[in-house]
Design a protein around this motif. Structure first.
Motif, PDB file in Angstrom:
ATOM      1  N   PRO A 286     -16.463 -51.095  45.555  1.00  0.00           N
ATOM      2  CA  PRO A 286     -17.333 -51.973  46.350  1.00  0.00           C
ATOM      3  C   PRO A 286     -18.410 -51.244  47.141  1.00  0.00           C
ATOM      4  O   PRO A 286     -19.459 -51.815  47.434  1.00  0.00           O
ATOM      5  N   LEU A 287     -18.163 -49.994  47.495  1.00  0.00           N
ATOM      6  CA  LEU A 287     -19.147 -49.238  48.276  1.00  0.00           C
ATOM      7  C   LEU A 287     -19.896 -48.222  47.425  1.00  0.00           C
ATOM      8  O   LEU A 287     -20.537 -47.307  47.957  1.00  0.00           O
ATOM      9  N   ASP A 288     -19.846 -48.379  46.119  1.00  0.00           N
ATOM     10  CA  ASP A 288     -20.541 -47.475  45.206  1.00  0.00           C
ATOM     11  C   ASP A 288     -21.938 -48.022  44.930  1.00  0.00           C
ATOM     12  O   ASP A 288     -22.143 -48.845  44.039  1.00  0.00           O
ATOM     13  N   PHE A 289     -22.917 -47.588  45.723  1.00  0.00           N
ATOM     14  CA  PHE A 289     -24.297 -48.038  45.559  1.00  0.00           C
ATOM     15  C   PHE A 289     -25.015 -47.106  44.582  1.00  0.00           C
ATOM     16  O   PHE A 289     -24.972 -45.883  44.719  1.00  0.00           O
ATOM     17  N   GLY A 290     -25.689 -47.695  43.611  1.00  0.00           N
ATOM     18  CA  GLY A 290     -26.343 -46.909  42.573  1.00  0.00           C
ATOM     19  C   GLY A 290     -27.392 -45.944  43.096  1.00  0.00           C
ATOM     20  O   GLY A 290     -27.634 -44.893  42.507  1.00  0.00           O
TER      21      GLY A 290
END
Length: 476
Positions: A286-290
């Protein structure tokens, strides 16, 4: 309201008249593609076959492989079209471009890719893309895709001008509120940058301005709570660092308006959950921003380290606030009044609704100060912190209200005049591969390379001076 509509119309006309047919930066390309992908496939992601412009290709020509840019499959190639070359195996996929990141999902056996900057900014272009399609335009045509995104950018930025005016009208006379909105519209880099292409900051700026308007003028739980919470959450969906503005507003409500805080949280929560669900589905966490993954690759090239938060805060702050090439106070010095306004807001109860901005702006700046390329690559002005421009404009309100002494008025007028002049220069003469890439004599001097980065601090070889010289040469 009539004056707000007129300001919106005037800003829209100026922004659309000065917008390029193709955006200045590759950073906006994936955002433009998101709307097309959603309308075509029902999702904001794409394969290499669906969006060839977003990938690096090589065409086999005899024993050699030649790098090529594929805008569409009907584009002529060495033999036939690139579509023919792709089907015959003569066109080979090399890699996604830096602004595209792989996902964990596939479609038809092909890997799916996403914009490194998330889907939210691109989704704002859906109405313009729908209108273009209704008029018979082919959305897969890159020109149509970019124009739909460009019109969206101009209208969103113009709407933020109207929002700044309406917020100022709660404290200033109509004349001074209109002056402040006009200075924000044409004296900041929202004209030269945000209105010209669909950056993630473009949509963020619109939602931040809307949130500030609701927060400043709203009286009850509905406007000051729910509408402001929804707008600030949407801004954070466009650019995650905007979450600090949402948190600063929430802290203000927790202190003095707890009923509005419940409505604020209830409206913001669904947007936050949607962003987390998107990240979980497409990236696995959920906190893996590209953007962080894409930034690490660019950081490695520019600095030799994949660490994205490597700039000392003092250096980033000095560069983005005062350097000749990127300083906010160099390109838009009238915004210095915001520092005075922030102090006055804490001393005068009339401006209590503005106090959260004095906390939010520095917090919004911190990630940009620490980012590995604090200068923002090839750009004009203070792009990494341009999203703070509407917040700073609203913070100017107490200073404008207190502006009475002739010397202070003259100083503000001079700062405003220079700000307008600099933005007119940028809107009419700026080219990304001009000063950023070379000196006036044509000597290569790419500011992204460490050996040429001292140019960012020079008043002898500086971007504004380069454009002034171009203007003088044109007049001769």
């Amino acid at each position: 309201m009539r004056s707000a509509v007129l300001l919106f119309a005037a800003a829209s006309l100026v922004y659309l008249a000065s917008a390029p047919a193709v955006p200045y930066s590759h950073d906006t390309t994936a955002n433009a593609q998101v709307a097309v992908s959603l309308l075509r496939d029902g999702d904001p992601v794409f394969t290499a076959r669906e969006a060839p412009l977003l990938f690096i290709w090589a065409e086999k020509r005899g024993e050699a492989s030649v790098p090529v840019t594929v805008q569409s499959w009907t584009q002529p190639a060495a033999q036939g079209t690139y579509g023919d070359a792709y089907r015959s195996g003569r066109l080979v996929l090399v890699a996604p471009r830096y602004f595209v990141v792989p996902t964990t999902q596939q479609r038809g056996g092909e890997p799916l890719f996403a914009s490194a900057f998330g889907p939210a900014a691109g989704l704002t272009a859906v109405p313009a893309a729908l209108a273009a399609a209704a008029l018979g335009a082919e959305l897969e045509d890159p020109f149509v895709m970019f124009r739909a995104a460009g019109v969206t950018a101009a209208l969103l930025t113009a709407a933020s001008v109207a929002a700044v005016f309406l917020a100022a009208l709660a404290f200033l006379s109509a004349r001074r509120a209109a002056l402040l909105a006009a200075l924000y519209a044409f004296g900041t880099c929202v004209w030269t940058l945000s209105s010209q292409a669909l950056w993630q900051q473009t949509a963020e700026i619109f939602f931040l301005s809307l949130g500030v308007l609701c927060f400043v003028r709203g009286q009850g739980a509905w406007t000051r709570g729910a509408l402001a919470g929804l707008a600030f959450a949407a801004a954070a969906a466009c650019r995650p660092t905007a979450a600090v503005v949402a948190l600063a507003a929430a802290a203000d409500l927790a202190w003095a308006h707890r009923r509005a805080l419940l409505a604020y949280g209830a409206a913001a929560l669904p947007v936050a959950l949607a962003v987390l669900a998107y990240n979980l589905y497409y990236f696995g966490a959920p906190l893996d921003f590209g953007q962080l993954a894409a930034g690490a690759a660019v950081a490695q090239w520019k600095t030799g380290s994949p660490e994205v938060w490597q700039t000392p805060l003092w250096l980033g702050a000095a560069g983005l606030l005062a350097s000749p090439a990127r300083g906010l106070l160099v390109y838009s010095p009238f915004l210095a009044a915001a520092f005075v306004g922030a102090a006055l807001a804490w001393r005068d109860e009339r401006y209590a609704a503005l106090r959260f901005l004095g906390v939010a702006v520095p917090l919004l700046w911190l990630p940009a100060f620490a980012w590995f390329d604090w200068w923002g690559g090839w750009t004009y002005g203070y792009r990494p912190i341009v999203d703070s421009a509407p917040l700073l404009a609203v913070l100017c309100i107490p200073a404008l209200a207190a502006l009475r002494r002739p010397a202070a008025k003259a100083a503000f007028a001079a700062a405003a005049g220079w700000s307008l002049f600099v933005q007119v220069l940028g809107a009419t003469l700026y080219a990304p591969d001009g000063w950023n890439a070379q000196r006036r004599d044509g000597t290569p001097a790419n500011i992204d390379l460490a050996e040429h980065r001292a140019r960012l601090w020079s008043f002898r070889d500086w971007q504004i001076g380069d454009l002034i010289a171009q203007l003088a040469e044109g007049r001769r």
